[in-house]
Design an enzyme around this catalytic site. Structure first.
Site, PDB file in Angstrom:
ATOM      1  CG  ASP A   5      -3.194   4.010  -3.752  1.00 42.48           C
ATOM      2  OD1 ASP A   5      -4.079   3.177  -4.043  1.00 42.48           O
ATOM      3  OD2 ASP A   5      -3.375   4.932  -2.934  1.00 42.48           O
ATOM      4  CD  GLU A   6      -5.366  -0.457  -1.594  1.00 39.71           C
ATOM      5  OE1 GLU A   6      -5.442  -1.415  -0.807  1.00 39.71           O
ATOM      6  OE2 GLU A   6      -6.339   0.241  -1.923  1.00 39.71           O
ATOM      7  CG  ASP A  65      -1.960   1.063   1.224  1.00 43.29           C
ATOM      8  OD1 ASP A  65      -2.086   1.737   0.188  1.00 43.29           O
ATOM      9  OD2 ASP A  65      -2.646   1.243   2.246  1.00 43.29           O
ATOM     10  CG  MET A  66       2.026   2.739  -3.684  1.00 46.31           C
ATOM     11  SD  MET A  66       3.613   1.921  -3.400  1.00 46.31           S
ATOM     12  CE  MET A  66       4.733   3.323  -3.533  1.00 46.31           C
ATOM     13  NE  ARG A 126      -3.074  11.030   5.949  1.00 48.46           N
ATOM     14  CZ  ARG A 126      -3.058   9.756   5.587  1.00 48.46           C
ATOM     15  NH1 ARG A 126      -3.013   8.805   6.508  1.00 48.46           N
ATOM     16  NH2 ARG A 126      -3.076   9.428   4.309  1.00 48.46           N
ATOM     17  CE1 TYR A 135      -4.600  10.026  -7.734  1.00 45.83           C
ATOM     18  CE2 TYR A 135      -4.358   8.383  -5.997  1.00 45.83           C
ATOM     19  CZ  TYR A 135      -4.885   8.774  -7.199  1.00 45.83           C
ATOM     20  OH  TYR A 135      -5.720   7.921  -7.890  1.00 45.83           O
TER      21      TYR A 135
END
Length: 301
Positions: free
Chosen positions: A120-121, A18-19, A60, A23
């Site tokens: 991205d996975e 999982d990147m 975040r 983006y």
């Protein structure tokens, strides 16, 4: 005809890659000045600043979330850098991100069979590579193990007790010569994934997180447990503890009416609850085929 009982899958080695904020990472590679800054990538429409589709960990920390619009993100974090998705013929053009994802896949494919789940996975079947490693260069015969592998989280192994060197515990688990074959294969998978993740970083500048387990569902669960840029392994002995409280409605094939029926008729809300019922009881209540389906689902965990 009853559903056929599956063969055991606990000798497979599956990774879910999982990147991390992919983006954002793609935009930061194009614009290095964005590295380390609170950043978000927004959809092409401009209403209220656009919809956020990726949020960096720096943003975040300020409370910015993917559910926000760009204007709302600026209110929460005035310093945030908003990067717009490219537009082609009035629509979002994701080719830049797809091409970057393909670069990652080409590296992962050096060691196993890839199945792209999204931009991205990626799921990576490392069973053959792990088998080869176990035969040719088993972990317990290695003199050195790369640092990234020693930083792995191994469920049931790496509890952070006072006075315990976690990396040393991981080393002991990886190199345990009398471990059963399932754990030995998983240990090979941990070493392979750590090496691949470092190759991805060196060749693309992207970090990724990973889960390594004996099937896709467990690997995906594990990849989300320790982010960013970390990996988590699920030994077979830790599966029951991981899933006992897992909601039954989140299980594949049980998210609809069948899962609702289990909740209403038998009070089954978690995988642990379902484990309490025998194969005969499930077949008696739901019929042979559906009863078998439950057994197949649990057997594939």
């Amino acid at each position: 005809m009853p559903v056929a009982k599956p063969e055991a899958s606990d000798s497979r080695v599956i990774a879910h890659i999982d990147m991390d904020c992919f983006y954002v990472q793609v935009e930061q590679r194009k614009h290095p000045q964005l590295r380390g800054l609170p950043t978000a990538v927004v959809q092409y429409n401009s209403w209220k600043g656009g919809g956020l589709i990726a949020v960096s960990y720096e943003a975040r920390n300020y409370g910015v979330k993917r559910s926000m619009r760009g204007d709302e993100a600026k209110e929460v974090c005035p310093e945030i850098q908003l990067v717009q998705v490219p537009v082609a013929r009035g629509k979002a053009d994701l080719n830049t991100y797809r091409e970057a994802g393909s670069q990652v896949v080409s590296i992962l494919a050096r060691r196993g069979r890839c199945e792209r789940s999204s931009i991205d996975e990626v799921y990576l079947d490392l069973t053959d590579a792990a088998e080869r490693m176990l035969t040719e260069t088993s972990p317990h015969s290695l003199e050195t193990i790369i640092e990234e592998a020693l930083k792995s989280h191994v469920l049931g192994i790496t509890s952070r007790e006072d006075g315990i060197d976690v990396k040393e515990k991981v080393r002991e688990w990886l190199c345990k010569s009398d471990a059963d074959r399932r754990d030995k294969l998983l240990a090979c998978g941990v070493l392979i994934v750590a090496d691949l993740r470092m190759q991805v970083l060196q060749e693309t500048q992207f970090t990724c997180s990973a889960g390594i387990a004996h099937n896709k569902m467990l690997a995906k669960l594990a990849s989300a447990m320790n982010k960013p840029a970390q990996q988590t392994a699920v030994p077979f002995s830790s599966v029951k503890g991981l899933l006992e409280s897992f909601p039954i409605k989140k299980m594949k094939q049980l998210g609809g009416k069948l899962g609702s029926s289990l909740q209403t008729d038998l009070g089954v809300n978690t995988v642990g609850d379902l484990w309490q019922f025998s194969e005969g009881k499930l077949q008696e209540r739901y019929g042979i085929n559906t009863g078998w389906l439950f057994i197949v689902i649990l057997h594939s965990i």
